[in-house]
Write a protein that holds these residues in place. Sequence first.
Motif, short mmCIF file in Angstrom:
data_model
loop_
_atom_site.label_atom_id
_atom_site.label_comp_id
_atom_site.label_asym_id
_atom_site.label_seq_id
_atom_site.Cartn_x
_atom_site.Cartn_y
_atom_site.Cartn_z
N GLY A 2 0.83 -1.20 0.00
CA GLY A 2 0.00 0.00 0.00
C GLY A 2 0.86 1.25 0.00
O GLY A 2 1.60 1.48 0.96
N GLU B 259 -0.14 4.18 0.32
CA GLU B 259 -0.67 5.17 1.27
C GLU B 259 -0.19 4.94 2.70
O GLU B 259 -0.43 5.76 3.58
N ASP C 208 3.09 -0.10 -4.00
CA ASP C 208 2.07 -0.65 -4.92
C ASP C 208 2.59 -0.63 -6.34
O ASP C 208 2.04 0.06 -7.21
N GLY D 55 -4.05 -5.00 -1.89
CA GLY D 55 -3.87 -5.16 -3.33
C GLY D 55 -4.41 -6.45 -3.91
O GLY D 55 -4.02 -6.86 -5.00
N ASP E 54 -3.97 -2.72 -7.51
CA ASP E 54 -3.99 -4.06 -6.91
C ASP E 54 -3.16 -5.03 -7.76
O ASP E 54 -3.59 -5.47 -8.83
#
Length: 390
Positions: free
Chosen positions: A184, A186, A225, A249, A256
């Motif tokens: 991720g 984020e 990612d 993901g 993803d």
Amino acid sequence: MILDVKEAMRLVAKHSPLLEAELEPLGPRTLGRALGGALVAGQPSPRWDVSAMDGYAVRSGDFPAAYAQALPLHGTALAGARPLALHDRGAVCIMTGAVIPTGADAVVPKEFARSSQDAVQIDPAAEVAKHDHIRFAGEEVQVGLTLAEAGTVLSSRWIGFLSGLGFSKVPVVRRPKVALLISGDELRRPGTGLQPGQIHDSNGPMLQAALAEEGIACRARRLRDSAPAVESALRRALEGADLVLLSGGVSVGDADHSREAFRKCGVETLFWGVAQKPGKPLFFGSRGGTLVFGLPGNPAAAWVCFHQYVGRTLRIMQGLPELPRRQALALKPPRRDETKTLFLKARLSGSEVRLLDGQQSHMLRSLAEANALAMVAPEERGSLLEVFPL
Ligand code: AMP
Ligand code: MG
């Protein structure tokens, strides 16, 4: 194709191998682990004929005459000391656990005796009889007795019992090697500042702790990612691990990359998608001897999938029993879903269960506050729910 929960759990169980046993030192390292083979007593317990009391070892044949005339003292038998002898009229001062002197056949507890420097007077209330207060060699365990079957889960009580019988190492089922990958863009480590849109990583610490609860030490590796980053981390994780967990993901978003990475690394899909809430995008696959779970990124979904599926695999691999579950009466019956199984955060109190507010898959507050997970299958009716205490 989307599977129902029962079928998904059946596949997980079917593909989870029981790992081999290894010799480990009996103690904290073996706590909570399953024996890999039966254990047979190589020595009796008690090991020797010993005193069950602090008192005086005597010859029962000297009684009742000895009530009238004090017995001469022939020394003191301490626990762990070489055995003494008592062949003539008399008594030996003896401690709990000390070997009964040869010739003695009973122990008089201290409270029935008055002793001076070199003699002891026994109270008739002692009612001395042969074999009084003696623990006999082999009265609890005889040589050759099967002490524990394969699969016995070692508690502190078992560890004490087996240690007392001289075991220093025992065969226990090996712990699985687990690789934990957290994806991720984020995500930021808790304790670091956030740019707009970023969040702190919940799943890394949470899954690491959940693994620790299953007795498995494992570091979390955080990934970007990007398809190459996920693929190369997965490729490395697959080497040498029994189980790979990849969080995030695993769904169908633009960022993803998990499923594509599974495919590129030769992970065979056993299922992707389960008719459940939370945790619908759960992936399960294998490559060679390594099992792979792709867990949804939403933290509550990740935790539920760990609890229900990963935990099941880990317990099967380690020869441990299934999670305990019970039935409880819902204070307010849940709204059912005809198409999927619901896993609901709940508070269990006695035989009643209250479903909590905040059931969405991104919400960890209710999960943290829960002390039970309720399972509501599509076909179930009524207020009696299947509940896993946490
Ligand atoms: P994903 O499965 O990667 O599509 O993520 C679904 C949701 O879960 C997104 O809102 C993510 O930001 C969030 N999420 C993914 N991984 C984590 C994590 N490690 N900690 C907290 N939230 C996460
Ligand atoms: Mg993501």
